[in-house]
Design a protein around this motif. Structure first.
Motif, PDB file in Angstrom:
ATOM      1  N   GLU A  80      -4.064  -5.447 -23.142  1.00 49.61           N
ATOM      2  CA  GLU A  80      -4.313  -4.086 -23.429  1.00 49.61           C
ATOM      3  C   GLU A  80      -3.788  -3.954 -24.797  1.00 49.61           C
ATOM      4  N   LEU A  81      -2.826  -4.983 -25.259  1.00 51.39           N
ATOM      5  CA  LEU A  81      -2.039  -4.816 -26.702  1.00 51.39           C
ATOM      6  C   LEU A  81      -2.991  -4.834 -27.725  1.00 51.39           C
ATOM      7  N   SER A  82      -2.849  -4.083 -28.635  1.00 52.61           N
ATOM      8  CA  SER A  82      -3.729  -4.261 -30.091  1.00 52.61           C
ATOM      9  C   SER A  82      -3.035  -4.913 -31.156  1.00 52.61           C
ATOM     10  N   THR A  83      -3.623  -5.482 -31.849  1.00 52.71           N
ATOM     11  CA  THR A  83      -2.906  -6.318 -33.099  1.00 52.71           C
ATOM     12  C   THR A  83      -3.399  -5.407 -34.554  1.00 52.71           C
ATOM     13  N   HIS A 103      -2.281  -1.992 -35.035  1.00 50.31           N
ATOM     14  CA  HIS A 103      -1.327  -1.466 -35.209  1.00 50.31           C
ATOM     15  C   HIS A 103       0.014  -2.093 -34.418  1.00 50.31           C
ATOM     16  N   VAL A 104       1.090  -1.914 -34.815  1.00 48.14           N
ATOM     17  CA  VAL A 104       2.376  -2.274 -34.119  1.00 48.14           C
ATOM     18  C   VAL A 104       2.415  -1.262 -32.913  1.00 48.14           C
ATOM     19  N   SER A 105       2.643  -1.828 -31.837  1.00 40.47           N
ATOM     20  CA  SER A 105       3.333  -1.081 -30.672  1.00 40.47           C
ATOM     21  C   SER A 105       4.076  -1.943 -29.692  1.00 40.47           C
ATOM     22  N   LEU A 106       4.608  -1.253 -28.943  1.00 35.04           N
ATOM     23  CA  LEU A 106       5.697  -1.842 -27.720  1.00 35.04           C
ATOM     24  C   LEU A 106       5.073  -3.178 -27.255  1.00 35.04           C
ATOM     25  N   GLY A 107       5.548  -4.119 -27.273  1.00 35.36           N
ATOM     26  CA  GLY A 107       5.000  -5.580 -26.911  1.00 35.36           C
ATOM     27  C   GLY A 107       4.437  -6.563 -27.847  1.00 35.36           C
ATOM     28  N   ASN A 108       4.272  -5.883 -29.134  1.00 36.93           N
ATOM     29  CA  ASN A 108       3.828  -6.804 -30.245  1.00 36.93           C
ATOM     30  C   ASN A 108       5.051  -7.659 -30.648  1.00 36.93           C
ATOM     31  N   LYS A 109       4.606  -8.717 -31.439  1.00 37.90           N
ATOM     32  CA  LYS A 109       5.420  -9.459 -32.045  1.00 37.90           C
ATOM     33  C   LYS A 109       4.938  -9.216 -33.478  1.00 37.90           C
ATOM     34  N   VAL A 110       5.982  -8.981 -34.387  1.00 41.21           N
ATOM     35  CA  VAL A 110       5.679  -8.647 -35.997  1.00 41.21           C
ATOM     36  C   VAL A 110       6.551  -9.672 -36.909  1.00 41.21           C
ATOM     37  N   VAL A 111       5.882  -9.921 -37.987  1.00 41.02           N
ATOM     38  CA  VAL A 111       6.743 -10.566 -38.996  1.00 41.02           C
ATOM     39  C   VAL A 111       6.887  -9.818 -40.081  1.00 41.02           C
ATOM     40  N   LEU A 112       7.990  -9.424 -40.579  1.00 43.08           N
ATOM     41  CA  LEU A 112       8.107  -8.436 -41.649  1.00 43.08           C
ATOM     42  C   LEU A 112       8.702  -9.528 -42.807  1.00 43.08           C
ATOM     43  N   LYS A 113       8.370  -9.024 -44.184  1.00 41.96           N
ATOM     44  CA  LYS A 113       8.886  -9.580 -45.137  1.00 41.96           C
ATOM     45  C   LYS A 113       9.808  -8.415 -46.127  1.00 41.96           C
ATOM     46  N   PRO A 114      11.019  -8.816 -46.401  1.00 45.32           N
ATOM     47  CA  PRO A 114      11.779  -7.928 -46.999  1.00 45.32           C
ATOM     48  C   PRO A 114      11.277  -7.742 -48.433  1.00 45.32           C
ATOM     49  N   LEU A 115      10.920  -6.642 -48.976  1.00 45.76           N
ATOM     50  CA  LEU A 115      10.617  -6.329 -50.309  1.00 45.76           C
ATOM     51  C   LEU A 115      11.646  -6.731 -51.343  1.00 45.76           C
ATOM     52  N   ILE A 168      19.876  -1.321 -11.861  1.00 48.57           N
ATOM     53  CA  ILE A 168      18.705  -2.094 -11.930  1.00 48.57           C
ATOM     54  C   ILE A 168      17.514  -1.606 -10.963  1.00 48.57           C
ATOM     55  N   GLU A 169      18.191  -1.167  -9.839  1.00 50.44           N
ATOM     56  CA  GLU A 169      17.214  -0.831  -8.642  1.00 50.44           C
ATOM     57  C   GLU A 169      16.394   0.508  -9.188  1.00 50.44           C
ATOM     58  N   ALA A 170      17.013   1.316  -9.941  1.00 56.15           N
ATOM     59  CA  ALA A 170      16.789   2.604 -10.352  1.00 56.15           C
ATOM     60  C   ALA A 170      15.537   2.403 -11.463  1.00 56.15           C
ATOM     61  N   THR A 171      15.822   1.434 -12.262  1.00 57.77           N
ATOM     62  CA  THR A 171      14.976   0.970 -13.265  1.00 57.77           C
ATOM     63  C   THR A 171      13.834   0.613 -12.623  1.00 57.77           C
ATOM     64  N   LEU A 172      13.897  -0.252 -11.603  1.00 50.17           N
ATOM     65  CA  LEU A 172      12.574  -0.974 -10.940  1.00 50.17           C
ATOM     66  C   LEU A 172      11.703  -0.070 -10.257  1.00 50.17           C
ATOM     67  N   LYS A 173      12.338   1.046  -9.778  1.00 50.17           N
ATOM     68  CA  LYS A 173      11.445   2.155  -9.268  1.00 50.17           C
ATOM     69  C   LYS A 173      10.705   2.752 -10.159  1.00 50.17           C
ATOM     70  N   ASN A 174      10.997   2.795 -11.590  1.00 53.07           N
ATOM     71  CA  ASN A 174      10.519   3.568 -12.528  1.00 53.07           C
ATOM     72  C   ASN A 174       9.765   2.838 -13.504  1.00 53.07           C
ATOM     73  N   VAL A 175       9.490   1.497 -13.197  1.00 53.81           N
ATOM     74  CA  VAL A 175       8.961   0.490 -14.407  1.00 53.81           C
ATOM     75  C   VAL A 175       7.487   0.547 -14.635  1.00 53.81           C
ATOM     76  N   LYS A 176       7.127   0.447 -15.788  1.00 46.20           N
ATOM     77  CA  LYS A 176       5.708   0.065 -16.261  1.00 46.20           C
ATOM     78  C   LYS A 176       5.739  -0.949 -17.086  1.00 46.20           C
ATOM     79  N   VAL A 177       4.841  -2.008 -16.480  1.00 44.87           N
ATOM     80  CA  VAL A 177       4.643  -3.440 -17.173  1.00 44.87           C
ATOM     81  C   VAL A 177       3.422  -3.128 -18.153  1.00 44.87           C
ATOM     82  N   LEU A 178       4.112  -3.748 -19.352  1.00 52.19           N
ATOM     83  CA  LEU A 178       2.907  -3.834 -20.555  1.00 52.19           C
ATOM     84  C   LEU A 178       2.003  -4.771 -19.906  1.00 52.19           C
TER      85      LEU A 178
END
Length: 158
Positions: free
Chosen positions: A81-84, A86-98, A67-77
């Protein structure tokens, strides 16, 4: 040597910080107490309680270091800045199975935050990878053990 940067949501970072605090303040003390009690039993060569407590201590210390190693190198989203678009890390998406079936509501998070019970999937998972960069209405193809599954992106949200 710098470790690999880990991208996380604010919520994921806070969860990790809480876990670290719990491990350092509560869990360490509990294990130290177990070791103390086990030592009072005498002969360590046949003391399974002592061995078990020392193994548990090793696991906890390894998790603390991770955990300490992770926290030293963490970048918080930054949610702002998130866009809707297109899908990117941090987005919530709803998918419909075809092929029919129930819609999937997913939240794309970093690999350290995965929580399948709550719909949090990694951007590195097959479905996460397939969604990244796609736009509303596009079809996503995911390679699954039973063959290729296709989904339509119904919603992209922050």
């Amino acid at each position: 040597m710098a470790g690999k940067q880990t991208v996380m949501t604010r919520e994921g970072l806070e969860d990790l910080e809480r876990e670290l605090e719990q491990l350092k303040t509560v869990t360490r003390r509990e294990i130290a107490d177990k070791i103390k009690v086990a030592l009072s039993f005498g002969d360590l060569s046949e003391n399974s309680e002592y061995d078990e407590a020392k193994n548990e201590q090793g696991i906890v210390e390894a998790r603390i270091a991770e955990i300490e190693a992770t926290l030293k190198n963490v970048k918080v989203l930054d949610v702002d800045e998130l866009s809707t678009e297109h899908v990117s890390l941090g987005n919530k998406v709803v998918l419909k199975p075809l092929d029919g079936g129930k819609n999937l509501s997913l939240y794309l998070v970093g690999s350290k935050e995965v929580d399948m019970k709550n719909g949090k999937i990694s951007d590195e998972s097959p479905i996460g990878k397939a969604c990244i960069g796609k736009k509303l209405g596009e079809t996503v193809e995911v390679e699954a053990p039973a063959g290729i599954k296709k989904y339509e992106i119904l919603e992209i949200d922050k």
